[in-house]
Write a protein that holds these residues in place. Structure first.
Motif, PDB file in Angstrom:
ATOM      1  N   TYR A 174      -0.991  -1.202   8.320  1.00 53.39           N
ATOM      2  CA  TYR A 174      -0.976  -0.677   6.951  1.00 53.39           C
ATOM      3  C   TYR A 174       0.332   0.062   6.686  1.00 53.39           C
ATOM      4  O   TYR A 174       1.001  -0.168   5.670  1.00 53.39           O
ATOM      5  CB  TYR A 174      -2.176   0.250   6.723  1.00 53.39           C
ATOM      6  N   VAL A 175       0.675   0.962   7.619  1.00 55.18           N
ATOM      7  CA  VAL A 175       1.892   1.771   7.438  1.00 55.18           C
ATOM      8  C   VAL A 175       3.115   0.858   7.373  1.00 55.18           C
ATOM      9  O   VAL A 175       3.979   1.021   6.493  1.00 55.18           O
ATOM     10  CB  VAL A 175       2.028   2.798   8.589  1.00 55.18           C
ATOM     11  N   ALA A 176       3.176  -0.119   8.276  1.00 55.36           N
ATOM     12  CA  ALA A 176       4.330  -1.022   8.300  1.00 55.36           C
ATOM     13  C   ALA A 176       4.438  -1.796   6.989  1.00 55.36           C
ATOM     14  O   ALA A 176       5.522  -1.851   6.380  1.00 55.36           O
ATOM     15  CB  ALA A 176       4.204  -1.979   9.481  1.00 55.36           C
ATOM     16  N   ASN A 214      -1.426   1.038  11.927  1.00 55.52           N
ATOM     17  CA  ASN A 214      -0.037   0.626  12.169  1.00 55.52           C
ATOM     18  C   ASN A 214       0.384  -0.467  11.185  1.00 55.52           C
ATOM     19  O   ASN A 214       1.462  -0.406  10.595  1.00 55.52           O
ATOM     20  CB  ASN A 214       0.105   0.073  13.591  1.00 55.52           C
ATOM     21  N   GLU A 225      13.312   0.225  11.703  1.00 49.81           N
ATOM     22  CA  GLU A 225      12.420   1.318  12.143  1.00 49.81           C
ATOM     23  C   GLU A 225      11.134   0.779  12.745  1.00 49.81           C
ATOM     24  O   GLU A 225      10.663   1.262  13.778  1.00 49.81           O
ATOM     25  CB  GLU A 225      12.023   2.174  10.934  1.00 49.81           C
ATOM     26  N   ILE A 226      10.574  -0.233  12.073  1.00 48.03           N
ATOM     27  CA  ILE A 226       9.292  -0.792  12.557  1.00 48.03           C
ATOM     28  C   ILE A 226       9.490  -1.438  13.922  1.00 48.03           C
ATOM     29  O   ILE A 226       8.700  -1.209  14.851  1.00 48.03           O
ATOM     30  CB  ILE A 226       8.730  -1.807  11.533  1.00 48.03           C
ATOM     31  N   ASN A 272      10.348   1.600  16.459  1.00 49.12           N
ATOM     32  CA  ASN A 272       9.324   2.635  16.679  1.00 49.12           C
ATOM     33  C   ASN A 272       7.929   2.094  16.947  1.00 49.12           C
ATOM     34  O   ASN A 272       7.170   2.679  17.704  1.00 49.12           O
ATOM     35  CB  ASN A 272       9.243   3.567  15.471  1.00 49.12           C
ATOM     36  N   LEU A 273       7.590   1.004  16.285  1.00 53.06           N
ATOM     37  CA  LEU A 273       6.210   0.503  16.431  1.00 53.06           C
ATOM     38  C   LEU A 273       6.109  -0.558  17.527  1.00 53.06           C
ATOM     39  O   LEU A 273       5.078  -0.674  18.179  1.00 53.06           O
ATOM     40  CB  LEU A 273       5.688  -0.061  15.104  1.00 53.06           C
ATOM     41  N   ASN A 276      -6.668   1.949  14.861  1.00 48.45           N
ATOM     42  CA  ASN A 276      -5.270   2.342  15.065  1.00 48.45           C
ATOM     43  C   ASN A 276      -4.325   1.181  14.757  1.00 48.45           C
ATOM     44  O   ASN A 276      -3.265   1.374  14.157  1.00 48.45           O
ATOM     45  CB  ASN A 276      -5.055   2.823  16.499  1.00 48.45           C
ATOM     46  N   TYR A 301       3.047  -1.084   4.088  1.00 42.94           N
ATOM     47  CA  TYR A 301       3.255  -0.131   2.985  1.00 42.94           C
ATOM     48  C   TYR A 301       4.739   0.219   2.871  1.00 42.94           C
ATOM     49  O   TYR A 301       5.313   0.210   1.783  1.00 42.94           O
ATOM     50  CB  TYR A 301       2.434   1.131   3.256  1.00 42.94           C
ATOM     51  N   GLN A 302       5.347   0.522   4.019  1.00 36.27           N
ATOM     52  CA  GLN A 302       6.758   0.897   4.005  1.00 36.27           C
ATOM     53  C   GLN A 302       7.639  -0.283   3.592  1.00 36.27           C
ATOM     54  O   GLN A 302       8.605  -0.115   2.850  1.00 36.27           O
ATOM     55  CB  GLN A 302       7.187   1.404   5.399  1.00 36.27           C
TER      56      GLN A 302
END
Lengths: 274, 127
Positions: free
Chosen positions: A107-109, A105, A128-129, A132-133, A101, A111-112
């Motif tokens: 990876y997504v951060a 997180n 956003e990161i 939200n994260l 997990n 990547y974005q």
């Protein structure tokens, strides 16, 4: 006299008769005795043999019981061992899940962050990161102007107008972080909300490209449900320090080059017209 | 294998990707994304969904309005809704649940928690 002798002979004859009968009876008793002895011997032999068989059976049963008891003990030991292994696997599964997990997180951060070359969009993604994260409520992104050595807020979330002041490099917590390139984490309870102090943030992360600091992410307050920083948050801070800096720097360069390209194009068009 | 269609309504691409990532771990899952409430309603009118997962703070139409509209729609009112939001105060939670949301998760989300809530809803529906 003959009469007496005849009576005596008769008596002798009778006696012999009785004696013969006695002999026959004795012979018969002896035969019967022999038979009984034989039967007794037979019986003793049988009982002797069956006793040995019983002992043998008992011994075999005892051995079998011992074997089964050992096997039962071994099975119980193995069961306990498997149970321990199972518990170990379960806890390792939970660890792997958590790691998985966390990686998702990260990876997504990242990547974005690298999905755009638009400076404002990069800023929006960082906001956003962080919100939200990580779970920050009041925070800002500050960029360093190298001509004035001042930090100014380029994007923020939830902050009051009193926070919108420029900070000189080396000045206060934020200025120090940018000067030294070392992240700052305020000691104590991160949920202590007794007045947000914009000069003493909870967290200040320098935005660094190698050793060159271009700005900082500054967090002042966390969301109400965020009670503490997790290991994942520190991983994200570390990722943001490098990746957010690169994303902001490259998008800024790209927009500058786009502007320059359009100026050069205009010049070229003018030259062509002449 | 059963199929589950999820509608993720979220204005943040980062969160959309993260939630989609988590939901894709459920076998048979299919995830459709929407940027806001209006976009979600459009997608609801063309496809069938098993669960809606929505943020609250979104432009054009927020998540609470979406929950209320779905609950008042005779066709879609039975679709379970999970709110995923930064609004973690008790009164926000109560308001969301009172409007008809089935579950309320405060950000930052833990994938395991999200999947646990989704699986509970799925097993409740299939029971």
């Amino acid at each position: 006299m003959d009469k007496d002798a005849g009576s005596l002979n008769k008596k002798v004859e009778d006696f012999l008769q009785v004696f013969r009968k006695g002999e026959e009876f004795t012979q018969e008793l002896l035969r019967e005795n022999e038979k009984l002895r034989y039967r007794l011997a037979q019986h003793e032999e049988v009982s002797k043999f069956s006793g040995r068989e019983g002992d043998f059976k008992l011994h075999t049963m005892e051995e079998r019981l011992r074997f089964l008891e050992d096997e039962n003990k071994n099975l119980l030991d193995r069961y306990r061992q498997v149970e321990e292994e199972n518990k170990d696997f379960a806890s390792r599964y939970i660890e792997v899940e958590a790691e998985n997990n966390n990686l998702a997180n990260l990876y997504v951060a990242s990547y974005q962050l690298h999905s755009t070359l638009d400076f404002n969009e990069s800023l929006k993604i960082i906001l956003e990161i962080v919100m939200n994260l990580i779970g920050a409520e009041e925070f800002s992104i500050m960029m360093l102007d190298e001509s004035t050595n001042e930090l100014s807020i380029v994007a923020q979330e939830g902050m009051g107008p009193e926070a919108h002041e420029n900070i000189k490099i080396g000045e206060g917590v934020i200025g120090d972080v940018v000067k030294n390139g070392e992240a700052f984490y305020r000691e104590g309870d991160p949920t202590d909300l007794s007045g947000v102090d914009y000069s003493h943030p909870l967290v200040c992360i320098p935005l660094k490209i190698k050793e060159h600091v271009i700005g900082a992410i500054v967090i002042y307050k966390l969301l109400i449900q965020k009670t503490q920083f997790s290991n994942m948050d520190f991983e994200l801070f570390s990722m943001l320090a490098g990746h957010a800096a690169t994303a902001l720097f490259s998008s800024k360069l790209y927009s500058q080059s786009e502007r320059k390209l359009s100026t050069i194009q205009s010049f070229l068009d003018l030259l062509k017209e002449k | 294998m059963p199929e589950y269609n999820f509608l993720v309504v979220e204005d943040s691409p980062t969160m959309r990707q993260l939630i989609t990532f988590a939901l894709k771990r459920i076998p048979g899952s299919k995830v459709i994304e929407a940027n806001d409430g209006i976009d979600a309603l459009k997608k609801l009118s063309t496809q069938k969904f098993d669960i809606i997962l929505t943020d609250i703070n979104m432009p054009i139409m927020d998540g609470l309005k979406l929950v209320s509209m779905v609950r008042n729609d005779p066709v879609h009112k039975a679709i379970p809704i999970i709110i995923i939001t930064t609004e973690g105060a008790d009164e926000d939670r109560k308001r969301g649940l009172a409007l008809g949301a089935n579950a309320y998760i405060a950000k930052p989300i833990q994938t395991a928690d999200l999947l646990s809530v989704v699986n509970q809803i799925i097993s409740g529906r299939s029971a």
